[in-house]
Scaffold this motif. Structure first.
Motif, PDB file in Angstrom:
ATOM      1  N   SER A   1       1.398   4.024  -3.283  1.00 37.75           N
ATOM      2  CA  SER A   1       1.107   5.452  -3.148  1.00 37.75           C
ATOM      3  C   SER A   1       2.154   6.335  -3.810  1.00 37.75           C
ATOM      4  O   SER A   1       1.966   7.546  -3.930  1.00 37.75           O
TER       5      SER A   1
ATOM      6  N   HIS B   1      -4.271  10.160   4.106  1.00 29.74           N
ATOM      7  CA  HIS B   1      -3.540   9.000   3.590  1.00 29.74           C
ATOM      8  C   HIS B   1      -2.040   9.287   3.556  1.00 29.74           C
ATOM      9  O   HIS B   1      -1.221   8.435   3.931  1.00 29.74           O
TER      10      HIS B   1
ATOM     11  N   ARG C   1      -4.448   1.579   6.802  1.00 29.41           N
ATOM     12  CA  ARG C   1      -5.777   0.985   6.646  1.00 29.41           C
ATOM     13  C   ARG C   1      -6.820   1.678   7.527  1.00 29.41           C
ATOM     14  O   ARG C   1      -7.930   1.979   7.076  1.00 29.41           O
TER      15      ARG C   1
ATOM     16  N   ARG D   1       0.835  -1.210   0.000  1.00 26.15           N
ATOM     17  CA  ARG D   1       0.000   0.000   0.000  1.00 26.15           C
ATOM     18  C   ARG D   1       0.863   1.250   0.000  1.00 26.15           C
ATOM     19  O   ARG D   1       0.538   2.252  -0.644  1.00 26.15           O
TER      20      ARG D   1
ATOM     21  N   ASP E   1      -9.312  13.020   1.560  1.00 24.75           N
ATOM     22  CA  ASP E   1      -8.775  11.807   2.177  1.00 24.75           C
ATOM     23  C   ASP E   1      -7.314  11.584   1.818  1.00 24.75           C
ATOM     24  O   ASP E   1      -6.586  10.912   2.549  1.00 24.75           O
ATOM     25  N   ASN E   2      -6.863  12.153   0.694  1.00 23.41           N
ATOM     26  CA  ASN E   2      -5.468  11.966   0.288  1.00 23.41           C
ATOM     27  C   ASN E   2      -4.490  12.598   1.274  1.00 23.41           C
ATOM     28  O   ASN E   2      -3.356  12.141   1.417  1.00 23.41           O
TER      29      ASN E   2
ATOM     30  N   SER F   1      -6.812   4.630   8.709  1.00 24.97           N
ATOM     31  CA  SER F   1      -6.901   6.081   8.503  1.00 24.97           C
ATOM     32  C   SER F   1      -7.845   6.448   7.363  1.00 24.97           C
ATOM     33  O   SER F   1      -8.051   7.637   7.090  1.00 24.97           O
ATOM     34  N   ARG F   2      -8.421   5.449   6.721  1.00 21.51           N
ATOM     35  CA  ARG F   2      -9.311   5.730   5.587  1.00 21.51           C
ATOM     36  C   ARG F   2     -10.555   6.495   6.032  1.00 21.51           C
ATOM     37  O   ARG F   2     -11.139   6.211   7.074  1.00 21.51           O
ATOM     38  N   ASN F   3     -10.933   7.467   5.206  1.00 16.37           N
ATOM     39  CA  ASN F   3     -12.184   8.220   5.354  1.00 16.37           C
ATOM     40  C   ASN F   3     -12.233   9.115   6.586  1.00 16.37           C
ATOM     41  O   ASN F   3     -13.292   9.667   6.898  1.00 16.37           O
TER      42      ASN F   3
END
Length: 443
Positions: A23, A152, A306, A19, A148-149, A308-310
C-alpha cells in the motif's frame, strides 16, 4: 507463485505485512504509515508503564491513578471534535504535525511529575493534544483518499498501530524489569521523544489533503468593476451554507456516533472487564491476560485489512456491523461462562470468547469507518470526522464504570446486560446503514 497438480499456476495471496507494504506506493499513505509506526511505538511504551509509574514512583493510590487516566479520556472528547473543526479551517497536515510534536513533549514532562495535581494537568493536556492530532489525521484520510481506499488506509494504519504498540510494550518491559525510578523516567522521556519524532514524516503530506479555501467568487458589473454588494451577499451565502453543513445539524450522523460510542465500549471490556473477571471470578492465572492481549494483536494484524474490504458500500458496512454485534454479544456470554471452571477449561473458554471479541472488534471498526466516511458531508470532512472520533473517547470514559457495575458486580446477569447493549447498538448502526443504502438507491 505456486503450481497445482494439473500444472497450472496460481497466485499466492499476500500476507498481512505484504499487503501493508504494497500500500505504500501512495505518498499520502506512506507518510501516514511512517509517522504512525514511529509515534505509536512511543505510545506503546508509555501505555505499558503509566499506571505502575504513577503508583510506584509518583506515589499515587490506585484510585488517584484511575482518576488521572479518566481525566485524559474526558479531555479528548472535546478535542476530537475541535481537531476536525480546525482541520476544516487551516492546514490539516500542519495541524497534525504541531499537535503530534506537542503531545510527545507533554509525554516527556510526565518524567517530572511529583504530585496528583501535576499528573492531572499533564494527563489532560497530553490527552487533549493527542486527540487533536488523531482528529486532524482523520481529516487528512477523508480528503486524501476516496471510496474503499479510505477504509483501506484506516485498516492499514490500525494494523501498523497494533504492531508498533506491541513493539513499544517490549521496550517498556526493560523499565519494568529494572524497576528503578531512573529506569521508569528514562523510558518515559524516550517514549515522548519517539512520539514527537514520529511526526516528522507528516511534512511529506501533499497540500491536497487540506481543506479547499472558502472564498466566494468576486462578482463584477457589466463594466468590469467589482460589484461590492453582490460579492458580500455571496460571502454571506457561503457562510450560511457552511454552517448548514455542520455535523451537529445531521441527526443521522449524530445517531451513528451515539450507537458507535456504545459499541466502542467493547474496548473497555477488553482493557478493564476481562482482566478483572479473570482475577476475581475465574481459576485462570493472571498471565492469561497477557496471552489474550497477544492473541488479540495477532488476529488484528492478520485480518483487519482483509476484512475491511468493500465496507465503503453502505450495505456491506451494515452487514459487518450486524455480524460484529452478534459476535460481541456471544463473546460476553462466553466470558461469563468461564467462572467456576477448572483452570484449563477456563483458559480455553476465555480464548474462545477473545477470538469472537476480536473479530467483533475488527468488523465493527471496518463498518464504522465506512459509514463515517460515506455518510459525512465532504465539504465539512474534518468536522464530521471529529464528531465520529468522539466515539472512542466517550466509550473509554463510560466503559470502566459500566463494566464494573454490570459484569464485575452482577456476574452472568451483568455480562448478559452488556450483551444486550452491544447487540442493540449494532442493530442501530445496521439500521442506519441499510436505510441510507435504500435512499441512495432511490436517488
Amino acid at each position: 507463485m505456486t503450481s497445482d497438480p494439473a500444472g497450472t499456476q496460481t497466485m499466492r495471496r499476500p500476507g498481512p505485512i505484504r499487503r501493508v507494504i504494497g500500500s505504500l506506493d501512495d505518498p499520502v499513505l506512506r507518510a501516514l504509515v511512517t509517522a504512525t509506526a514511529v509515534a505509536r511505538i512511543g505510545r506503546g511504551v508509555f501505555l505499558s508503564i503509566t499506571v505502575l509509574y504513577f503508583i510506584r514512583v509518583v506515589g499515587l493510590s490506585g484510585g488517584e491513578a484511575a482518576i488521572v487516566l479518566a481525566a485524559a479520556s474526558g479531555s479528548s472528547i472535546l478535542a476530537s471534535f475541535l481537531g476536525g473543526w480546525l482541520a476544516d479551517r487551516w492546514s490539516a497536515r500542519r495541524l497534525s504535525l504541531v499537535f503530534e510534536v506537542a503531545a510527545g513533549l507533554f509525554l516527556v514532562a510526565y518524567a517530572f511529575v511529583g504530585s496528583f495535581a501535576t499528573a492531572i494537568v499533564l494527563a489532560v493536556a497530553s490527552g487533549f493534544l493527542d486527540a487533536l492530532a488523531q482528529s486532524s489525521r482523520s481529516a487528512v484520510i477523508a480528503r486524501g483518499f476516496t471510496g474503499d481506499n479510505r477504509v483501506h488506509a484506516r485498516a492499514v494504519l490500525r494494523t501498523v498501530t497494533n504492531l508498533s504498540i506491541a513493539a513499544g510494550s517490549g521496550i517498556a518491559a526493560i523499565a519494568l524489569a529494572i524497576g528503578t525510578t531512573l529506569a521508569y523516567r528514562t523510558v518515559i522521556v524516550i517514549a515522548g521523544v519517539i512520539c514527537a519524532v514520529g511526526a516528522i514524516p507528516l511534512l511529506r503530506l501533499p497540500s491536497s489533503v487540506d481543506a479547499a479555501r472558502r472564498v466566494a467568487e468576486t462578482i463584477t458589473t457589466e463594466t468590469g468593476s467589482v460589484n461590492t454588494a453582490a460579492t458580500a451577499a455571496a460571502e454571506r451565502e457561503l457562510r450560511r451554507d457552511w454552517r448548514a453543513r455542520s455535523p451537529w445539524r445531521d441527526p443521522r450522523y449524530l445517531l451513528l456516533t451515539l450507537f458507535s460510542a456504545a459499541f466502542g465500549m467493547q474496548f473497555g471490556v477488553a482493557e478493564v472487564g476481562v482482566p478483572l473477571w479473570i482475577a476475581h471470578a475465574t481459576a485462570a492465572p493472571d498471565a492469561t491476560v497477557s496471552m489474550l492481549l497477544i492473541a488479540n494483536t495477532v488476529l488484528v494484524v492478520l485480518f483487519q485489512v482483509r476484512l475491511s474490504r468493500n465496507t465503503h458500500d453502505l450495505r456491506v458496512a451494515g452487514r459487518v456491523s450486524l455480524i460484529a454485534g452478534v459476535l460481541m454479544a456471544g463473546a460476553c456470554l462466553v466470558y461469563a461462562s468461564a467462572a467456576g471452571l477448572p483452570v484449563v477449561a477456563a483458559i480455553a473458554v476465555l480464548l474462545i470468547a477473545l477470538i469472537a471479541h476480536t473479530f467483533a472488534e475488527i468488523l465493527s471498526q471496518a463498518g464504522g469507518w465506512g459509514l463515517s466516511f460515506e455518510l459525512a458531508d465532504p465539504v465539512r470532512a474534518g468536522a464530521y470526522q471529529g464528531v465520529f472520533g468522539m466515539t472512542f473517547s466517550i466509550g473509554s470514559l463510560v466503559a470502566p464504570l459500566l463494566v464494573n457495575a454490570t459484569a464485575i458486580a452482577l456476574g452472568f446477569a451483568g455480562w448478559a446486560i452488556l450483551a444486550v447493549v452491544f447487540l442493540g447498538s449494532a442493530l442501530g448502526i445496521a439500521a442506519i446503514a441499510f436505510r441510507a443504502a435504500r435512499q441512495e438507491h432511490q436517488a
